[in-house]
Design an enzyme around this catalytic site. Structure first.
Site, short mmCIF file in Angstrom:
data_model
loop_
_atom_site.label_atom_id
_atom_site.label_comp_id
_atom_site.label_asym_id
_atom_site.label_seq_id
_atom_site.Cartn_x
_atom_site.Cartn_y
_atom_site.Cartn_z
N HIS A 22 -5.64 14.92 4.96
CA HIS A 22 -5.27 14.36 3.68
C HIS A 22 -6.11 13.11 3.50
O HIS A 22 -6.54 12.51 4.47
CB HIS A 22 -3.78 14.03 3.90
CG HIS A 22 -3.05 13.41 2.81
ND1 HIS A 22 -3.22 12.10 2.45
CD2 HIS A 22 -2.07 13.89 2.02
CE1 HIS A 22 -2.38 11.81 1.48
NE2 HIS A 22 -1.67 12.88 1.19
N HIS A 25 -5.13 10.13 5.53
CA HIS A 25 -5.54 10.12 6.93
C HIS A 25 -6.95 9.55 7.04
O HIS A 25 -7.24 8.75 7.94
CB HIS A 25 -5.55 11.55 7.50
CG HIS A 25 -4.22 12.24 7.43
ND1 HIS A 25 -4.09 13.59 7.24
CD2 HIS A 25 -2.96 11.76 7.52
CE1 HIS A 25 -2.81 13.91 7.21
NE2 HIS A 25 -2.11 12.82 7.38
N CYS A 136 16.96 16.15 8.70
CA CYS A 136 15.91 16.77 7.87
C CYS A 136 14.81 17.26 8.80
O CYS A 136 14.12 16.44 9.42
CB CYS A 136 15.34 15.77 6.85
SG CYS A 136 13.84 16.44 6.05
N CYS A 139 11.33 15.73 8.03
CA CYS A 139 11.13 14.35 8.51
C CYS A 139 11.25 14.30 10.02
O CYS A 139 10.85 13.32 10.64
CB CYS A 139 12.20 13.39 8.01
SG CYS A 139 12.30 13.17 6.27
N CYS A 155 17.11 15.87 1.07
CA CYS A 155 16.26 14.77 1.57
C CYS A 155 15.41 14.27 0.41
O CYS A 155 14.71 15.05 -0.22
CB CYS A 155 15.37 15.28 2.71
SG CYS A 155 14.03 14.15 3.08
N HIS A 158 11.55 15.07 0.98
CA HIS A 158 11.07 16.46 1.04
C HIS A 158 11.75 17.40 0.06
O HIS A 158 11.40 18.59 -0.01
CB HIS A 158 11.20 16.99 2.48
CG HIS A 158 10.28 16.27 3.41
ND1 HIS A 158 10.70 15.26 4.24
CD2 HIS A 158 8.94 16.35 3.56
CE1 HIS A 158 9.66 14.77 4.88
NE2 HIS A 158 8.59 15.41 4.50
N LYS A 309 2.49 9.57 -6.57
CA LYS A 309 2.34 9.92 -5.17
C LYS A 309 1.49 11.19 -5.06
O LYS A 309 1.66 12.11 -5.88
CB LYS A 309 3.76 10.17 -4.64
CG LYS A 309 3.88 10.13 -3.16
CD LYS A 309 5.36 10.25 -2.79
CE LYS A 309 5.46 10.84 -1.41
NZ LYS A 309 6.80 11.06 -0.94
N LYS A 312 1.08 18.09 -3.19
CA LYS A 312 0.57 19.43 -3.52
C LYS A 312 1.33 20.00 -4.70
O LYS A 312 0.77 20.71 -5.53
CB LYS A 312 0.74 20.35 -2.31
CG LYS A 312 -0.41 20.24 -1.36
CD LYS A 312 -0.40 21.39 -0.40
CE LYS A 312 -1.67 21.38 0.43
NZ LYS A 312 -1.57 22.22 1.60
N1 MSP Z 1 2.52 12.00 13.10
C1 MSP Z 1 3.03 10.87 12.43
C2 MSP Z 1 2.49 9.60 13.04
C3 MSP Z 1 2.73 9.45 14.48
S1 MSP Z 1 1.97 8.01 15.11
C4 MSP Z 1 2.58 7.83 16.63
C5 MSP Z 1 2.67 10.92 10.97
N2 MSP Z 1 1.63 11.66 10.63
S2 MSP Z 1 1.07 11.91 9.17
O1 MSP Z 1 0.11 12.97 9.28
O2 MSP Z 1 2.14 12.13 8.27
O3 MSP Z 1 0.25 10.66 8.78
C6 MSP Z 1 0.85 9.53 8.30
C7 MSP Z 1 -0.20 8.48 7.98
O4 MSP Z 1 -1.17 8.99 7.05
C8 MSP Z 1 0.39 7.33 7.26
O5 MSP Z 1 1.03 6.44 8.10
C9 MSP Z 1 -0.82 6.75 6.61
O6 MSP Z 1 -1.56 6.08 7.61
C10 MSP Z 1 -1.55 7.97 6.17
N3 MSP Z 1 -1.20 8.37 4.80
C11 MSP Z 1 -0.64 9.55 4.40
N4 MSP Z 1 -0.58 9.57 3.05
C12 MSP Z 1 -1.10 8.46 2.54
C13 MSP Z 1 -1.47 8.02 1.24
N5 MSP Z 1 -1.19 8.68 0.14
N6 MSP Z 1 -2.15 6.86 1.16
C14 MSP Z 1 -2.54 6.17 2.27
N7 MSP Z 1 -2.23 6.58 3.47
C15 MSP Z 1 -1.31 7.56 3.66
O7 MSP Z 1 3.33 10.26 10.19
#
Ligand code: MSP
Length: 676
Positions: A22, A25, A136, A139, A155, A158, A309, A312
């Site tokens: 994403h 990420h 959930c 989550c 939730c 979600h 936000k 999808k």
């Molecule tokens: N797997 C857990 C994290 C475990 S760390 C020990 C997780 N993963 S995640 O794939 O959902 O990624 C979350 C991270 O992706 C967020 O904390 C952020 O860093 C990033 N982002 C996901 N969506 C985002 C946006 N729309 N904007 C900016 N960053 C965001 O949670």
């Protein structure tokens, strides 16, 4: 900045493999990569860690739906993350996967320590208890009743009903660490930024912390709890542990001791969505287990689109692959870091992306580089002009950066409090947009200085030759320093500027921060356009002709010499052959390139990295049949684009009747093995 070599670990969250990567990420990973590069540039010792979070109920469900095993599913998505990081020029030191054995052993070691741990008031830090609540599965967490939307206990994140769950679980006694957490966070021994996040966490502590359950029944895809093998460890305990297991916590490894236990800073970059887990659960768990806790956490803002936000369902997602392919990795990295302060939410728009590209990169930076070099080529015979060495004002040492206001405004070159320190300090504060704003204000001043100095007029008057050369030397040095300081954000552009300056296509190193590194007389490299202007839709623009007073356009890049085929008796010696790096590469994914009969896009695993390679073998092999094959890759070829798709290496093949036949191995060799 201090001169002692600071040691630090910089981490991103490990990303869920429930879906392909994403843009959020990419955002965190670009930030962590930039900070790591900036610190290395400042001479620091950094370990940059990222990876994938592969356990949990969601993965079980998705793999079942796809009809493949959990491990196969994880392998595919985890490879997609690694190949994305190749495209974004991300250079991590370690990519951890929570399905690795070294991770499992590390988690169990931490669990063992927790089982023996006592809270400050002498109770067991972990205890068996009964849990009931609304769970959930998306989550992977229990929800407070008041958070749920009615009817159906939905939730809010979600939009699916939660399940009422009762089970006997192990609990972590978080409530016993309230005082310690408050004090650690208030005193900034754990420095949480931006301040709004720190206040949010202190607010949560104020409301009172509840113990949380750290084992789960009904989930199979995870790390079994030794005392309760039909339970697995809670996915967050499993996931958070990656920060130490990746460094070799299980075996008290060298990297763990040097970077985590013995380091100066343990920094987690995270999204604002997961700050509670990172700022409360994780430090408390480590503290209870007697393991050093993180020292700094930064909660990044969220990217939205059209003010909403990314989702999808709404269809407003930003594909990180499309983003990087559009204008290249440097432009994508620059845009996300420059557009907004790192801790703030911001809205992505295409027009802002293309607008910034044209204004900041093509116009400001691209023009500066091309003007400075074109003038040096034209007026100084393609060589670095003589260095102009004014006497330093009294009491001023040869600092590593220069105050350019003085450099250009007066004839005195006074190394003063430097640009380099200011920019590196901004990076250090995780304030990328300010670092870039600072740099761009210098780029603006350089462009301005060219207009004021009018080198083209100086060139007409032989009596002013010295002035012209002095000006151009300083201008080229300025360009060089800009390349050095922008390199954490745009490593590729920086190396290309270095090549143009005749310094070789390499990345800047700490020594490059010093002023005056260009050797007079050294030949400059060929000038290549850095960031060609594009139309709003991303199509390259036709350049407008230049007038007398605007500097001449950059010459066309020199044509690459045609390699001469090794004919008849033309043999090469072993040293020449040794320049070619051949490696065993395992194909992890393959797909045809649209519009081409022959080309296939491959993801290949080289042991330490996954790369994208384009091969002309689609007429002989079905993509699906390629996955799993180990082939021979020329691994040190410069990247090239085929049908617009970047290839980072070449797969070796022979041919029978014009059809490709891949080179393979007689027995299974590990990905990355050198072929000699
Ligand atoms: N797997 C857990 C994290 C475990 S760390 C020990 C997780 N993963 S995640 O794939 O959902 O990624 C979350 C991270 O992706 C967020 O904390 C952020 O860093 C990033 N982002 C996901 N969506 C985002 C946006 N729309 N904007 C900016 N960053 C965001 O949670």
């Amino acid at each position: 900045m201090s001169t002692t070599k600071r040691v630090s670990v910089i981490t991103t969250p490990i990303y869920y493999v429930n879906d392909v990567p994403h843009v959020g990420h990419a955002y965190t990973t670009i930030a962590a990569d930039t900070l790591s590069r900036a610190r290395r540039l400042g001479g620091q010792d950094v370990f940059f860690l990222t990876g994938t979070d592969e356990h949990g109920q969601n993965i079980e469900r998705i793999a079942r739906e796809r009809g493949i095993s959990e491990q196969e599913h994880c392998d595919l998505i985890s490879a997609a993350f690694r190949s994305l990081w190749v495209r974004y020029d991300i250079r991590y030191d370690r990519f951890i996967r929570t399905t690795e054995d070294v991770h499992r052993r590390g988690v169990l070691k931490l669990w063992g320590l927790l089982r023996g741990a006592k809270t400050p008031d002498g109770k067991d830090a972990v205890y068996l208890g009964k849990y009931s609540g609304w769970y959930c599965p998306r989550c992977e967490g229990f929800k407070d009743e008041e958070e749920l939307r009615q009817p159906d206990n939905v939730c809010p994140d979600h939009e699916r009903p939660c399940e009422w769950t009762e089970e006997e679980n192990f609990f972590f006694r978080l409530s016993a660490y309230e005082g310690w957490l408050r004090e650690t966070i208030e005193s900034d021994r754990l420095r949480i930024r931006p301040d709004s996040r720190k206040n949010e966490i202190l607010g949560v502590i104020k409301q009172g912390l509840k113990d949380f359950s750290v084992s789960r029944a009904r989930v199979k895809w995870g790390i079994p709890v030794p005392e309760q093998p039909d339970h697995v460890l809670y996915v967050w305990v499993d996931a958070l542990s990656n920060y130490i297991t990746a460094l070799g916590f299980a075996d008290d490894g060298e990297a763990y001791r040097h970077y985590w236990a013995g380091g100066d800073e343990r920094l987690h970059l995270i999204g604002k969505d997961i700050i509670r887990f990172h700022c409360l659960y994780w430090p408390a768990i480590l503290h209870a287990a007697g393991v050093p806790v993180p020292t700094r956490e930064f909660g990044q803002g969220f990217i939205t689109r059209d003010g909403r936000k990314l989702s999808k369902t709404t269809g407003n997602v930003i594909d990180p692959v499309a983003l990087v392919e559009r204008l290249g990795p440097d432009a994508a990295r620059y845009f996300v870091l420059r557009e907004a302060p790192y801790g703030a939410d911001w809205d992505f728009t295409d027009s802002a992306f293309v607008g910034r590209y044209n204004a900041d990169l093509a116009n400001d930076l691209g023009n500066l580089v091309s003007r400075a070099l074109t003038m040096a080529v034209k007026y100084c015979d393609g060589r670095v002009p003589p260095r102009w060495e004014p006497p330093l004002p009294e009491g001023v040492g040869p600092a590593r950066a220069v105050d350019f206001t003085e450099v250009f405004a007066t004839s005195v070159c006074a190394p003063a409090d430097g640009l380099a320190d200011r920019v590196l300090d901004r990076y250090e504060e995780i304030d990328f947009s300010s670092a870039l704003t600072e740099l761009w204000s210098w780029i603006g001043q350089f462009n301005q200085a060219i207009v004021q100095a009018q080198p083209w007029s100086l060139a007409k008057d032989p009596a002013r030759r010295g002035e012209l050369e002095a000006f151009l030397y300083r201008l080229l040095e300025g360009v060089r320093l800009v390349a050095v300081l922008v390199s954490p954000v745009m490593p590729r552009a920086a190396s290309r500027i270095f090549a143009m300056l005749g310094l070789g296509e390499r990345e800047p190193a700490p020594g490059d921060l010093a002023w005056g590194r260009l050797d007079p007389g050294r030949p400059l490299g060929s000038i290549v356009p850095l960031f060609p202007r594009v139309e709003r839709d991303g199509v390259p623009k036709k350049e407008t002709p230049v007038s007398e007073t605007t500097p001449p356009p950059a010459p066309k890049p020199e044509a690459a010499p045609t390699p001469s085929p090794a004919a008849g008796g033309d043999r090469i010696d072993i040293a020449e052959f040794a320049k070619v790096e051949l490696r065993a590469a395992r194909i992890t994914a393959a797909e045809k390139i649209a519009g081409s009969k022959k080309l296939v896009r491959l993801q290949v695993d080289l042991g330490s990295e996954v790369r994208q390679v384009v091969a002309g073998i689609a007429d002989a092999y079905e993509p699906a049949a390629l996955v799993g094959k180990t082939v021979v890759l020329v691994a040190n070829l410069k990247p090239a684009k085929l049908m617009g798709v970047e290839s980072n290496g070449m797969v070796l093949a022979g041919s029978i009747d014009g059809k490709a036949v891949l080179c393979s191995f007689d027995a299974e060799v590990a990905p990355g093995t050198k072929v000699k």
